[in-house]
Design a protein around this motif. Structure first.
Motif, short mmCIF file in Angstrom:
data_model
loop_
_atom_site.label_atom_id
_atom_site.label_comp_id
_atom_site.label_asym_id
_atom_site.label_seq_id
_atom_site.Cartn_x
_atom_site.Cartn_y
_atom_site.Cartn_z
N MET A 217 2.32 3.96 5.02
CA MET A 217 1.35 4.20 5.76
C MET A 217 1.77 4.42 7.82
N LYS A 218 2.96 3.50 7.70
CA LYS A 218 3.72 4.05 9.26
C LYS A 218 4.20 4.70 9.51
N TYR A 219 5.00 5.08 8.54
CA TYR A 219 5.80 6.25 9.00
C TYR A 219 5.13 7.62 8.60
N CYS A 220 4.44 7.28 7.66
CA CYS A 220 4.15 9.29 6.68
C CYS A 220 2.28 8.49 7.19
N PRO A 221 1.30 9.52 7.84
CA PRO A 221 -0.11 9.65 8.04
C PRO A 221 -1.18 10.00 6.99
N VAL A 222 -0.95 8.56 5.47
CA VAL A 222 -1.44 9.11 5.00
C VAL A 222 -2.02 7.74 4.27
N THR A 223 -3.34 7.67 3.15
CA THR A 223 -3.84 6.44 3.34
C THR A 223 -3.21 6.62 1.34
N SER B 165 -3.52 3.60 -2.26
CA SER B 165 -3.83 2.61 -2.85
C SER B 165 -3.93 2.33 -4.39
N ILE B 166 -4.38 0.84 -4.29
CA ILE B 166 -3.53 0.93 -5.96
C ILE B 166 -5.02 0.93 -7.42
N ARG B 167 -4.48 1.85 -7.69
CA ARG B 167 -5.76 2.15 -9.23
C ARG B 167 -4.87 1.18 -10.40
N GLU B 168 -5.82 1.41 -11.47
CA GLU B 168 -4.89 1.23 -12.65
C GLU B 168 -4.70 2.23 -12.76
N ASP B 169 -4.55 3.45 -12.99
CA ASP B 169 -3.60 4.80 -13.22
C ASP B 169 -2.90 4.46 -12.40
N GLY B 170 -2.65 4.13 -11.09
CA GLY B 170 -1.46 4.09 -10.48
C GLY B 170 -2.09 4.32 -8.96
N LEU B 171 -1.01 5.19 -8.31
CA LEU B 171 -1.20 4.65 -6.79
C LEU B 171 -1.53 6.26 -6.16
N LYS B 172 -2.53 6.01 -5.77
CA LYS B 172 -3.66 7.17 -5.35
C LYS B 172 -2.76 7.29 -3.67
N ILE B 173 -2.59 9.01 -3.68
CA ILE B 173 -2.41 9.19 -2.30
C ILE B 173 -3.26 10.08 -1.57
N ALA B 174 -3.58 9.84 -0.25
CA ALA B 174 -4.77 10.87 -0.12
C ALA B 174 -4.38 10.96 1.63
N GLY B 175 -5.10 12.43 2.05
CA GLY B 175 -4.35 12.86 3.27
C GLY B 175 -4.31 14.44 3.57
N ASP B 176 -3.62 14.66 4.14
CA ASP B 176 -3.08 15.77 4.77
C ASP B 176 -2.50 16.61 3.47
N GLU B 177 -2.66 17.32 3.56
CA GLU B 177 -1.81 18.21 1.99
C GLU B 177 -0.03 18.16 2.37
N ALA B 178 0.00 18.52 3.31
CA ALA B 178 1.81 18.35 3.73
C ALA B 178 2.21 17.11 4.04
N ALA B 179 1.14 15.71 4.03
CA ALA B 179 2.43 14.44 4.43
C ALA B 179 1.84 13.38 3.08
N VAL B 180 0.73 14.86 2.46
CA VAL B 180 0.64 13.58 0.53
C VAL B 180 1.66 14.48 -0.07
N GLU B 181 2.40 15.67 -0.05
CA GLU B 181 3.08 15.91 -0.78
C GLU B 181 4.73 15.17 -0.06
N ILE B 182 5.14 15.16 0.92
CA ILE B 182 6.05 13.54 1.56
C ILE B 182 5.77 12.84 1.13
N ALA B 183 4.83 12.02 0.94
CA ALA B 183 4.62 10.92 0.60
C ALA B 183 4.80 10.65 -1.04
N ALA B 184 4.53 11.85 -1.46
CA ALA B 184 3.74 11.14 -3.39
C ALA B 184 5.94 11.34 -3.81
N ALA B 185 6.71 12.63 -3.00
CA ALA B 185 7.79 12.78 -3.29
C ALA B 185 8.55 11.36 -3.21
#
Length: 324
Positions: free
Chosen positions: A29-35, A37-57
């Protein structure tokens, strides 16, 4: 607001991915503007669409490292994010599982960047490899790792590490002690790397037996080095005569790695760097490989990358002004 879910296989993956006290999530989260959070079914990534795509990759890349047995750190996370942002995710994914060897403390050593992987592959394929680039790219450390790997596998019978005794204008005569005491400070980085892989006692035993030699470049003159893994460090501080002398020491069954940073030349004014000349003269010679690192390959503190970029911009601006 966009969201993506990255599934984990088990709780162990979650633990390693998050790091101690969730420090890896903090780095993300320091280097990518996303939020994150850990859930039972995995890692949830939320934020701007472009940033989410980068964080997910980047998260997928980090998971591939974890599944290959590596523990991600800030450098790995930062590199995964940079690679994802630059469209180089596939290249970064290829780093998983590339363990070179294990340190004395049991830590696996693997290439952390695509440039480092290219360097390792070139050392494996070529008889002579030049590794040229800025500080912090792992040029010397990885070369020593490859030397220890070859030695332990019986591919070579000796490891020889050398560097020119030229540092910021100091003369050897100003240093206290006998010749060995005088040159040891120049060779300290090589000793440190060997201690990491072999341990101090094992190194001392092999050193006394002649299986490992750490010596200033002047000691190479007049020798033919067979069945050896030879590393010339800080090669930007060799003269053209020293470089030619060193390269012609190559014997049968040997491998040579030459490392250096052409932005840190400490030779007297008017002296041509042997490293710069050699990479020009030998660039088309078969069985010689030249790998150039950039600031993307720096595996130290991010500030080191920023410093290198700032100096590069400064010198480029200076060149432009001189040509106006």
């Amino acid at each position: 607001m966009a969201e993506q879910l990255i599934p984990f296989r088990d709780t162990d993956e979650i633990s390693v991915f998050c790091g101690s006290f969730d420090e890896n999530l903090t780095v993300f989260m320091k280097y990518c503007p996303v939020t994150l959070s850990i859930r039972e079914d995995g890692l949830k990534i939320a934020g701007d669409e472009a940033a989410v795509e980068i964080a997910a990759a980047a998260a997928e890349n980090i998971l591939s490292l974890i599944r290959s047995g590596q523990n991600p750190d800030e450098v790995a996370i930062r590199y995964a994010l940079d690679a994802a942002a630059g469209g180089e995710q596939q290249e970064a994914m290829s780093l998983a599982g590339d363990c070179i060897c294990i340190t004395q403390k049991g830590k696996p050593v693997s290439p952390k960047t695509v440039g480092q992987k290219r360097y390792i592959k070139t050392i494996e394929r070529k008889t002579i490899t030049f590794g040229v680039g800025p500080a912090g790219t792992g040029k010397t450390y990885l070369a020593v790792a490859m030397a220890v790997k070859a030695f332990k596998a019986g591919v070579v019978s000796r490891i020889i590490l050398t560097r020119p005794a030229v540092e910021a204008g100091e003369k050897l005569g100003f240093l206290p002690g006998d010749l060995q005491n005088k040159v040891d400070p120049y060779l300290r980085p090589l000793y440190d790397a060997l201690f990491d892989f072999l341990g101090a006692e094992n190194f001392q035993r092999l050193h006394e037996r002649g299986s490992i030699e750490v010596a200033p470049l002047a000691y190479m003159r007049g020798r033919t080095l067979d069945e050896s893994f030879i590393i010339l460090d800080e090669a930007q501080n060799t003269t053209r005569e020293q470089m030619k002398m060193f390269l012609t020491r190559l014997g049968f069954g040997s491998k040579v790695v030459v490392t250096g940073d052409v932005t840190q030349i400490d030779l007297p004014d008017g002296k041509v760097s042997g490293l710069i000349e050699a990479t020009r003269v030998l660039r088309n010679v078969e069985d010689i490989g030249i790998v150039r690192f950039s600031e993307k390959d720096v595996v130290r503190h991010k500030l080191v990358q920023d410093i290198i970029k700032a100096y590069d911009r400064y010198y480029e601006e200076g060149k432009s002004k001189r040509h106006e």
